[in-house]
Design a protein around this motif. Structure first.
Motif, short mmCIF file in Angstrom:
data_model
loop_
_atom_site.label_atom_id
_atom_site.label_comp_id
_atom_site.label_asym_id
_atom_site.label_seq_id
_atom_site.Cartn_x
_atom_site.Cartn_y
_atom_site.Cartn_z
N VAL A 253 0.80 -1.13 0.10
CA VAL A 253 0.05 0.10 -0.13
C VAL A 253 0.79 1.26 -0.10
O VAL A 253 1.80 1.47 0.77
N LEU A 254 0.59 2.17 -0.81
CA LEU A 254 1.43 3.47 -0.93
C LEU A 254 2.59 3.15 -1.53
O LEU A 254 2.66 2.45 -2.22
N VAL B 70 12.03 6.11 4.56
CA VAL B 70 11.21 5.43 5.28
C VAL B 70 10.49 6.21 6.70
O VAL B 70 11.21 7.18 7.11
N SER B 71 9.75 5.53 7.44
CA SER B 71 9.40 6.10 8.70
C SER B 71 10.43 5.78 9.71
O SER B 71 11.13 4.98 9.47
N GLU B 72 10.34 6.52 10.76
CA GLU B 72 11.03 6.20 11.89
C GLU B 72 10.69 4.84 12.55
O GLU B 72 11.55 4.06 12.94
N LEU C 192 2.52 4.70 10.07
CA LEU C 192 2.55 3.62 9.00
C LEU C 192 2.41 3.93 7.38
O LEU C 192 2.82 2.89 6.66
N MET C 193 2.19 5.30 7.22
CA MET C 193 2.12 5.71 5.78
C MET C 193 3.35 5.54 5.05
O MET C 193 3.57 4.83 4.03
N ALA D 69 -9.75 7.83 2.00
CA ALA D 69 -9.29 6.70 1.40
C ALA D 69 -7.77 6.39 1.58
O ALA D 69 -7.44 5.46 2.00
N GLU D 70 -6.91 7.67 1.48
CA GLU D 70 -5.44 7.45 1.91
C GLU D 70 -5.56 7.23 3.38
O GLU D 70 -4.39 6.41 3.88
N TYR D 71 -6.12 7.67 4.23
CA TYR D 71 -6.10 7.64 5.83
C TYR D 71 -6.33 6.25 5.81
O TYR D 71 -5.56 5.46 6.67
N PHE D 72 -7.22 5.55 5.22
CA PHE D 72 -7.70 4.09 5.42
C PHE D 72 -6.62 3.21 4.87
O PHE D 72 -6.09 2.29 5.59
#
Length: 499
Positions: free
Chosen positions: A10-11, A117-119, A191-192, A219-222
Motif C-alpha cells: 500500500v502506498l 522510510v518512517s522512523e 504507517l504511511m 481513502a488515503e487515511y484508510f
C-alpha cells in the motif's frame, strides 16, 4: 472499478533496507526530517550504529531547539528552519511522523535519489529478531496496546511497549532489552511510510473521520492503516480486522474481499472472533472455543468500545498461539489511562462530570454520548451538557447531529473551531460560545442540575490552546478543583477512570 487493497504494498513501494543499513553502519549518510521525539531518537539510534547523521526541521520552537542542542553536543548536524539543498546526498531519509505530506520537508524527501522510510520502519531493522504486534485504528489504540501488554505480562512474558503510545520505537532499539514481544501502537502517520514491518500480528481496530488536515483523503487515511496487515504469518493469519471495516472500505471504494483478514466483532457471530452476550465470553468461531469468560469486569472495561478492545486483545493472544495461558483474573486489575471517560467525583452534588479529553475526533465523542445514553454513570434520561472544541482536522462533525439532537441539552464550545461546530450543530442542539475552557466549565455548571451530566469530550485536537490532550485534560480537572475549592475547601477532588 473498486481499488484493490494490496496489503503488502500500500502506498510507497517496499524498500529492501539490509544493504542500506550496512552502508550506514560503515559511515553512510542518513537524513532525519523532523525533530520531534521520534526524530530525536532516530538520530541517536543512527549515530549509535555509526552513520553520519544530519537532521532538518522547518520549525524553530523552544522544544525543537532543546532537542537540537542535545544532538549538537554529540556532534550531529542540525539545521532548523531549513530543508536540504542537495549539496549532500543521503543513503536514506527517515521521516518523523509529525511531518505532513504538504510540507516542504516531506516533498523534498521524495525528490532525493534514495529510499525514504518512517522512523517506525527504520527502528524495525534493529529489532527484527523480536516478534512485534502492531495496533492501529481511529480510536482505542492505546487501551488495546496496553491490554495486550498487560495480558502477556500476566502470562509471564517480558514485554516492551512503544510507538505512538509515547516511547519511539527507535529508543527501544537503542536501549534494547531481552523482550519476548514488542507491542507497538501505530498512527496512520507512522504507517504511511512503513511498507515492510512484518508484524507477528497486526490489528486494525476501527475507522472514522480524522486527520483530514494531514491525509489527502479518507481513502488515503484508510489505506495507510492497512499497512498494519503486512504480517509474517502464513496467508496473513495474523492480520486482524474489525468486521465493521468492510462497510467502511466499500464506502471508500476499496475492496477487502481478497485481503485474507481474520475478523472480530461484538455483534456479528459469523466473525472469526465474537462476543457472546449470553455466556459473556469471547469466542473463537473456528472450533467454538471460549477464550475467556469476561464476568465481573472492572467498571473501566464495561463500556461497549472497551469490550471491543478486549475482544481484539484476546484475538491477538490467540493468533500468537498463547490462549491456553489466559485467566479471567488477568483483567481484574487492568487500569485504563486517564482522560478516557474519566469520572470526576465530588465536584457538584448530583452532577456527573466526565473528563474525556482523549476524544480527538467525532467517533470518540459518539462513543461517549452513547455510553451515557445507555445509562453508564447516570440515568439514561439525564441531560447532557457537552463541552467540545479545539483545533480542526477537517473532520465530519455532521455525523453527530442525530445523536446530539436526541441526547445533548446544550453544547458549550471553545477553541479555534467553535464557530464551525456551532454552524454544524445549529439544528441539533443549543450552542454556546466560550472564550476559554474554564469559561465553558463555569457555564456548564451554571446550567447543570442534580441528575445531569457534564461531558468534556472535545472531539478535536488540543494544540490550539494546550500542549497535548493530557495537558488539556489536566487543565479541565484543575478547573474542577478550583470550583470545588471555592465551594468547599475541605473536600478533595477524586477521580476514577471509566474507559
Amino acid at each position: 472499478m473498486q481499488e484493490k487493497c494490496n496489503i503488502s504494498g500500500v502506498l510507497p513501494e517496499a524498500v529492501e533496507l539490509d544493504r542500506v543499513v550496512a552502508e550506514l553502519r560503515s559511515g553512510g549518510v542518513l537524513f532525519v526530517f523532523g525533530l520531534g521525539e521520534s526524530g530525536l531518537e532516530a538520530a541517536l539510534l543512527a549515530r549509535k550504529m555509526g552513520a553520519c547523521v544530519l537532521v532538518y526541521d522547518e520549525s524553530g520552537g523552544e522544544s525543537v531547539k532543546k532537542r537540537a542542542s542535545t544532538l549538537q553536543e554529540l556532534g550531529i548536524g542540525v539545521f532548523l528552519n531549513s530543508v536540504p539543498d542537495g549539496a549532500c546526498l543521503p543513503d536514506l531519509v527517515v521521516l518523523s511522523p509529525g511531518i505532513p505530506p504538504a510540507s516542504r520537508l516531506y516533498r523534498r524527501a521524495f525528490e532525493l535519489d534514495c529510499p525514504v522510510v518512517s522512523e517506525l520502519q527504520f527502528a524495525r531493522e534493529f529489532l527484527s529478531d523480536i516478534p512485534m504486534v502492531g495496533i492501529t485504528g481511529t480510536n482505542g489504540k492505546t487501551t488495546t496496546t496496553e491490554l495486550v501488554a498487560h495480558l502477556l505480562t500476566k502470562m509471564g512474558y517480558h514485554v516492551g511497549v512503544g510507538g505512538n503510545i509515547g516511547t519511539p520505537l527507535s529508543r527501544l532499539a537503542r536501549e534494547r532489552k531481552n523482550w519476548d514481544f514488542l507491542i507497538v501502537e501505530c498512527s496512520s502517520f507512522q504507517l504511511m511510510n512503513s511498507p515492510a514491518m512484518k508484524w507477528a500480528c497486526g490489528v486494525f481496530l476501527n475507522f472514522g473521520s480524522d486527520h483530514l488536515d494531514w491525509h489527502a483523503s479518507e481513502a488515503e487515511y484508510f489505506m495507510s492503516k492497512c499497512r498494519i496487515w503486512n504480517t509474517t504469518g502464513g496467508e496473513r493469519r495474523g492480520a486482524l480486522a474489525n468486521d465493521s471495516l468492510f462497510a467502511e472500505a466499500e464506502r471508500l471504494g476499496i475492496d477487502l474481499a481478497e485481503a485474507g483478514l481474520v475478523t472480530f466483532s461484538l455483534d456479528n457471530r459469523h466473525a472469526d472472533y465474537f462476543w457472546d452476550d449470553v455466556q459473556n465470553a469471547v469466542i473463537c468461531r473456528e472450533n467454538h472455543r471460549i477464550l475467556l469468560t469476561a464476568t465481573d469486569l472492572p467498571i473501566t472495561l464495561r463500556l461497549r468500545h472497551n469490550r471491543e478492545n478486549i475482544l481484539a486483545a484476546l484475538a491477538v493472544i490467540d493468533r500468537l498461539g498463547l490462549a491456553d495461558g489466559l485467566d479471567k483474573a488477568f483483567l481484574s486489575d487492568f487500569v485504563v489511562a486517564p482522560h478516557r471517560f474519566e469520572i470526576c467525583d465530588g465536584v457538584a452534588k448530583g452532577v456527573t462530570v466526565i473528563n474525556d479529553s482523549k476524544a480527538t475526533n467525532p467517533a470518540a465523542v459518539e462513543s461517549a454520548i452513547k455510553a451515557l445514553a445507555a445509562g453508564f454513570g447516570s440515568s439514561s434520561k439525564a441531560r447532557i451538557f457537552l463541552i467540545a472544541g479545539g483545533r480542526d482536522k477537517k473532520m465530519d462533525f455532521g455525523k453527530l447531529n442525530p445523536l446530539l439532537k436526541e441526547h445533548v441539552q446544550e453544547a458549550l464550545l471553545f477553541g479555534e473551531n467553535r464557530y464551525r461546530l456551532a454552524e454544524c450543530w445549529a439544528d441539533a442542539t443549543l450552542c454556546n460560545m466560550c472564550e476559554t475552557l474554564e469559561h465553558a466549565v463555569d457555564l456548564a455548571f451554571s446550567k447543570a442540575r442534580p441528575g445531569d451530566t457534564i461531558l468534556f469530550s472535545p472531539g478535536c485536537a488540543s494544540f490550539d490552546m494546550f500542549q497535548s490532550y493530557i495537558d488539556r485534560g489536566n487543565q479541565f480537572k484543575q478547573a474542577l478543583k478550583r470550583r470545588q475549592s471555592n465551594a468547599n475547601p475541605e473536600r478533595q477532588l477524586a477521580s476514577r477512570s471509566a474507559v
